[in-house]
Design a protein around this motif. Sequence first.
Motif, PDB file in Angstrom:
ATOM      1  N   ASP A   1       0.811  -1.214   0.000  1.00  0.00           N
ATOM      2  CA  ASP A   1       0.000   0.000   0.000  1.00  0.00           C
ATOM      3  C   ASP A   1       0.847   1.268   0.000  1.00  0.00           C
ATOM      4  N   ALA A   2       2.035   1.219   0.581  1.00  0.00           N
ATOM      5  CA  ALA A   2       2.890   2.413   0.637  1.00  0.00           C
ATOM      6  C   ALA A   2       3.192   2.923  -0.767  1.00  0.00           C
ATOM      7  N   PHE A   3       3.518   2.004  -1.680  1.00  0.00           N
ATOM      8  CA  PHE A   3       3.747   2.410  -3.069  1.00  0.00           C
ATOM      9  C   PHE A   3       2.459   2.872  -3.720  1.00  0.00           C
ATOM     10  N   ALA A   4       1.382   2.109  -3.537  1.00  0.00           N
ATOM     11  CA  ALA A   4       0.121   2.412  -4.207  1.00  0.00           C
ATOM     12  C   ALA A   4      -0.391   3.803  -3.831  1.00  0.00           C
ATOM     13  N   ILE A   5      -0.286   4.161  -2.570  1.00  0.00           N
ATOM     14  CA  ILE A   5      -0.769   5.468  -2.130  1.00  0.00           C
ATOM     15  C   ILE A   5       0.122   6.580  -2.682  1.00  0.00           C
ATOM     16  N   GLU A   6       1.433   6.332  -2.776  1.00  0.00           N
ATOM     17  CA  GLU A   6       2.333   7.309  -3.382  1.00  0.00           C
ATOM     18  C   GLU A   6       2.013   7.497  -4.853  1.00  0.00           C
ATOM     19  N   LEU A   7       1.595   6.426  -5.499  1.00  0.00           N
ATOM     20  CA  LEU A   7       1.204   6.488  -6.909  1.00  0.00           C
ATOM     21  C   LEU A   7       0.019   7.430  -7.098  1.00  0.00           C
ATOM     22  N   THR A   8      -0.960   7.356  -6.217  1.00  0.00           N
ATOM     23  CA  THR A   8      -2.138   8.217  -6.349  1.00  0.00           C
ATOM     24  C   THR A   8      -1.799   9.691  -6.131  1.00  0.00           C
ATOM     25  N   LYS A   9      -0.742   9.959  -5.387  1.00  0.00           N
ATOM     26  CA  LYS A   9      -0.351  11.349  -5.116  1.00  0.00           C
ATOM     27  C   LYS A   9       0.335  11.994  -6.322  1.00  0.00           C
ATOM     28  N   ASN A  10       0.949  11.194  -7.182  1.00  0.00           N
ATOM     29  CA  ASN A  10       1.821  11.735  -8.221  1.00  0.00           C
ATOM     30  C   ASN A  10       1.316  11.547  -9.652  1.00  0.00           C
ATOM     31  N   CYS A  11       0.433  10.566  -9.897  1.00  0.00           N
ATOM     32  CA  CYS A  11       0.051  10.239 -11.280  1.00  0.00           C
ATOM     33  C   CYS A  11      -1.459  10.074 -11.399  1.00  0.00           C
ATOM     34  N   ILE A  12      -1.967  10.396 -12.590  1.00  0.00           N
ATOM     35  CA  ILE A  12      -3.362  10.109 -12.930  1.00  0.00           C
ATOM     36  C   ILE A  12      -3.349   8.886 -13.843  1.00  0.00           C
ATOM     37  N   ILE A  13      -3.727   7.747 -13.288  1.00  0.00           N
ATOM     38  CA  ILE A  13      -3.578   6.470 -13.993  1.00  0.00           C
ATOM     39  C   ILE A  13      -4.871   6.097 -14.719  1.00  0.00           C
ATOM     40  N   GLU A  14      -4.710   5.594 -15.963  1.00  0.00           N
ATOM     41  CA  GLU A  14      -5.842   5.114 -16.751  1.00  0.00           C
ATOM     42  C   GLU A  14      -5.912   3.589 -16.776  1.00  0.00           C
ATOM     43  N   GLY A  15      -4.749   2.923 -16.693  1.00  0.00           N
ATOM     44  CA  GLY A  15      -4.717   1.469 -16.711  1.00  0.00           C
ATOM     45  C   GLY A  15      -3.725   0.932 -15.702  1.00  0.00           C
ATOM     46  N   LEU A  16      -4.147  -0.007 -14.856  1.00  0.00           N
ATOM     47  CA  LEU A  16      -3.273  -0.538 -13.803  1.00  0.00           C
ATOM     48  C   LEU A  16      -3.509  -2.025 -13.629  1.00  0.00           C
ATOM     49  N   ASP A  17      -2.419  -2.790 -13.690  1.00  0.00           N
ATOM     50  CA  ASP A  17      -2.468  -4.227 -13.413  1.00  0.00           C
ATOM     51  C   ASP A  17      -1.566  -4.512 -12.221  1.00  0.00           C
ATOM     52  N   ILE A  18      -2.177  -4.792 -11.064  1.00  0.00           N
ATOM     53  CA  ILE A  18      -1.421  -5.175  -9.871  1.00  0.00           C
ATOM     54  C   ILE A  18      -1.861  -6.560  -9.408  1.00  0.00           C
ATOM     55  N   SER A  19      -2.274  -7.389 -10.372  1.00  0.00           N
ATOM     56  CA  SER A  19      -2.730  -8.729 -10.011  1.00  0.00           C
ATOM     57  C   SER A  19      -1.615  -9.513  -9.322  1.00  0.00           C
ATOM     58  N   TYR A  20      -2.013 -10.245  -8.296  1.00  0.00           N
ATOM     59  CA  TYR A  20      -1.100 -11.077  -7.499  1.00  0.00           C
ATOM     60  C   TYR A  20      -0.024 -10.263  -6.781  1.00  0.00           C
TER      61      TYR A  20
END
Length: 584
Positions: A307-326
């Motif tokens: 989650d630490a990375f994922a939350i940092e991602l939301t702070k810096n980028c506007i993502i249209e497609g994300l695959d974090i399966s498994y």
Amino acid sequence: MLRPLSLVDLCCLTITKNPKLISGIRELPYDLRDYLLEWLCSHHMLNDENISYFLYPTIGSLTLSDNLMITDVGIEKVGLFANNSLSSIDFSGCTLTDRSISILNNNFHSLQTVNLSRVEMITDKGIISLVKSSGATLVNLIFSGCTLITDTCVNCIAENCPSLRSLDLTRCHRVTGKSFLNISKKCKKLLSVSISRCLDISPKSLEKASEYLKKLNVFVVSKCQQFSDNNFCTMIQNMKKLKRLDISGCVMITNQFITQLSENSKHLEMISISGCKNITNEGMIDLVRSSKKLKTLFLDHCDQLTDAFAIELTKNCIIEGLDISYCSEITDNSIIKFAENWGKNLRSLNISGCNKVTNISIETLATHCKSLEVLDLPQSPTITDPTVTLLESSLRNLVRLQLRGLDITQEVVQILPESCPFLRILILSWCSLLREGSNEGWEDAPTFRHLKTLDLSWSEYTKDFMKKISARTPNLQILKLFGCREIDDKAIQIFSGNCPFLLTVQLYGCKYISDNSISHLARNCKNLEFLDINECFRVNDVSIDVLIDGFKSLQSLHCRRCPNITKNALKKLKKAKPFVEILN
């Protein structure tokens, strides 16, 4: 009320099946001919006999992808009816030889885009003749899976295609670093290159070639396990204009390269590092902080991400497609942040295998992410009928939906066609509760008009359920029934009768399947290309005779652990259909 085929489908089918009507196609306006041609291609019904009716002198592009009944004879007719205005061709997956390339050389001299991916019989001879004839105008060349081409061919492209901007050599195993370096030097306008699975391109060749590929926007180097952090670090220092980078399956890379990437790729919009298990939060946080243009990330099986990375991602980028399966450490906290921060921008999300995710965050997605087109859900006991029903009613733009292993009932499936009218891929594998529930709602259930792929694997469905759902999937092309041990010949008869456009049928482990099922498929699904009957113990040599006589488009047969199919029968099949791949 059941509506098996649309009016447009019926019109197209009637015209193309009736010999008295098909000749009149030449009288139709060009745009209608284009529409009919596209329809036949999508249903794999185009062949050497009918192709000429849809061609006209000013046709600019021609797509025949995966129509196995198009051979060199059909391409001869293209040469006769189309003229030099043809600039783009897509013959990917067709059963063609170098002879077809010679026809192109003799008739078309303004070609800009040529797609021959998976045309496995094309050799150096054909490609060399093409580039010598049309090299001056060629801009995009796609040879993915053309396993017979070698350095000789690539060197010829380097000498004759000065305007080349895009080159795809995926799975061209015979291409080495020498020709890759040569084409990097001489084709100075290259913007996109794929060398995925080209294992004979050495690390030194990659580093040297990168010095000449400084304008590159797209680079695909996936599954090249010979490259390390140091090789990629040298490469990225030269390729500072990259927008899309695919290094998935390059398992040797670590945070060292990701940190170097973050310092040199300010224009990066897409990155795929799928399966790179050495990547951690530290490296990815550096990347997302510096690459604020990122829109698409493929991070599946990077199981050290949290989650630490994922939350940092939301702070810096506007993502249209994300695959974090498994990525098994991802929780509801991340998914809720995605939904709240990206909202309508998010179009594709794969969180299958993220088993810490629950219905709480999924319901938040339904509320905020109305533009989602692709959604793969995790197998969670908290995601049941109410949650999935909420998703369906909120996400009307869905094209792909995976509900693998969820405790949902038939009522959820019944409302899907109306709730998600554009759905093309539906995955219902391991959904054990689908055999339960009421059958009453099926009579009024609408049709899946656009559904092409249906996966019902590893579940014990009733024959009644099979009958109901197959009757509502008239345009189905891919059917997956892995491990459905209750499936029998009657079920296959129903499916094949209701789904005449099937191209792929996978029956792995369906123990009650016999030769009768193969006969039903041959009778009803004339264009079948791929058949998997692994561990279908009741199938015998009779089915091989049916395959020889009944399936003109057969491309691949999987028949491992079928004790009643003899080697002699398979030899007979190979002799009758030498281009069919047989895995036994």
